[in-house]
Scaffold this active site. Structure first.
Site, PDB file in Angstrom:
ATOM      1  N   CYS A  81       0.811  -1.225   0.000  1.00  0.00           N
ATOM      2  CA  CYS A  81       0.000   0.000   0.000  1.00  0.00           C
ATOM      3  C   CYS A  81       0.843   1.273   0.000  1.00  0.00           C
ATOM      4  O   CYS A  81       0.313   2.372   0.173  1.00  0.00           O
ATOM      5  CB  CYS A  81      -0.960  -0.012   1.184  1.00  0.00           C
ATOM      6  SG  CYS A  81      -2.076  -1.429   1.131  1.00  0.00           S
ATOM      7  N   LYS A 122      -8.165   0.278  10.361  1.00  0.00           N
ATOM      8  CA  LYS A 122      -8.199  -0.791   9.358  1.00  0.00           C
ATOM      9  C   LYS A 122      -7.290  -1.909   9.831  1.00  0.00           C
ATOM     10  O   LYS A 122      -6.082  -1.711  10.015  1.00  0.00           O
ATOM     11  CB  LYS A 122      -7.738  -0.249   8.010  1.00  0.00           C
ATOM     12  CG  LYS A 122      -7.667  -1.319   6.930  1.00  0.00           C
ATOM     13  CD  LYS A 122      -7.394  -0.719   5.571  1.00  0.00           C
ATOM     14  CE  LYS A 122      -7.221  -1.799   4.516  1.00  0.00           C
ATOM     15  NZ  LYS A 122      -6.941  -1.238   3.195  1.00  0.00           N
ATOM     16  N   LYS A 138     -12.850  -0.977   9.723  1.00  0.00           N
ATOM     17  CA  LYS A 138     -12.837  -1.997   8.668  1.00  0.00           C
ATOM     18  C   LYS A 138     -12.001  -3.189   9.102  1.00  0.00           C
ATOM     19  O   LYS A 138     -10.888  -2.968   9.571  1.00  0.00           O
ATOM     20  CB  LYS A 138     -12.232  -1.369   7.420  1.00  0.00           C
ATOM     21  CG  LYS A 138     -12.084  -2.307   6.258  1.00  0.00           C
ATOM     22  CD  LYS A 138     -11.324  -1.660   5.140  1.00  0.00           C
ATOM     23  CE  LYS A 138     -11.102  -2.712   4.063  1.00  0.00           C
ATOM     24  NZ  LYS A 138     -10.178  -2.279   3.064  1.00  0.00           N
TER      25      LYS A 138
END
Ligand code: PBG
Length: 321
Positions: A127, A192, A245
């Protein structure tokens, strides 16, 4: 017995009247995958009913989405040209940038949110920007900020960084503000987790890391205090909405977020949560419609104001009847 709670369950009328939580179509955000080129849409094998769309099939899909009254979509670019430093992620002619322009032209009232992360734009699938197998934080921020700006320039209403780099909301906020986009909102993928439930999405986006895992940036699944710190940081950095999430294994985090902070909380009912219901329903082991409703209601009950879900069209249909 003076107290008989069953009195308030005795018929549908009273049950409806005392139901504490209900879902609304206004709570829904529908994720959608777009790919470059013409041709057919492709169904994602692990995500029944979800497709990699071309711009043309996306428009067809969005006719349905808007007719159902779903207010927002979350855009992901797939089959992107890849580049070591993710230059393709902020290409003005990239597929996400093109898709935003098409949507804003054809569906001006549909609220467009974009995912801001480089994992689908690099060969390594991490990422952020890599140096000697390390994910560089501040180098990655520069790219994420450029990517977010390119989405804003194309017309996005909101950008949502999902890379879990420190300071990503702040870096994007400054970039947007300095370039005349202070009206564009940000949603932080604030808490997350490093979850097993992203598996089907990584098939869809071809974004699995080619080495190692995401443990140096996504959160440890055992942590709750850390989620509160992450959310607080995103709010300090200017996030308009914060997100938890995945949703289902983290309902306690959603609950804390909703209670401890003033900004709206979103939850992402992720691909693996969706696929698990689809797969067991296909086997006849659970009732898909009921399971979907129960899962989404639980996310709302926990405190999420917004739910990002692949079930958005199905639930919107159900809410109409
Ligand atoms: C990109 C990103 C991911 C998801 C949303 N944005 C995958 C990941 O972090 O590996 C997952 C969405 C889903 O599983 O539905 N970083």
């Amino acid at each position: 017995m003076i107290q008989r709670p069953r009195r308030l369950r005795s018929n549908q009328g009273i049950r409806k009247m005392v139901q504490e939580t209900s879902l609304s179509v206004n709570d829904l955000i529908y994720p959608i995958f777009v790919k470059p080129g013409d041709g057919e849409k492709e169904e994602i094998a692990s995500m029944e009913g979800q497709f990699r769309h071309t711009l043309t099939t996306m428009v067809e899909e969005l006719k349905e989405v808007t007719a159902l009254g779903i207010p927002a979509v979350l855009l992901f670019g797939v089959n992107n040209p890849k580049h070591e430093r993710a230059r393709t992620s902020y290409d003005k002619k990239g597929i996400v940038q093109e898709a935003i322009r098409v949507i804003k032209q054809k569906f001006p009232d549909l609220y467009v949110i974009t995912d801001v992360c480089v994992c689908a734009y690099t060969h390594h699938g991490h990422c952020g920007i890599i140096q000697e197998n390390d994910v560089l934080n501040d180098e990655s921020l520069k790219v994420l900020a450029k990517m977010a700006l390119s989405h804003a320039e194309a017309g996005a209403d909101m950008v949502a960084p999902s890379a879990m780099m420190d300071g990503q909301i702040g870096a994007i906020r400054r970039k947007l503000d300095n370039n005349g986009y202070s009206h564009v909102s940000t949603m932080g993928y604030s808490a997350k987790y490093q979850s097993a439930f992203y598996g089907p999405f990584r098939d869809a986006a071809d974004s699995a890391p080619s080495f190692g895992d995401r443990a140096t940036y996504q959160m440890d699944i055992g942590n709750s205090e850390e989620a509160v710190r992450e959310i607080a940081l995103d709010i300090e950095e200017g996030a308009d909405i914060v997100m938890v999430k995945p949703a289902l294994s983290y309902l306690d985090i959603i609950y804390r977020a909703a209670n401890e902070f003033e900004v709206p909380v979103a939850a992402y009912n992720v691909s693996g949560e969706f696929a698990a219901i689809k797969a067991s329903a296909a086997k006849g082991w659970i009732d898909e419609q009921k399971a979907m409703l129960e899962v989404l209601l639980s996310i709302k009950r926990a405190g999420a104001k917004l739910i990002i879900t692949y079930f958005a069209k199905d639930i919107a249909r159900k809410l109409r009847n």
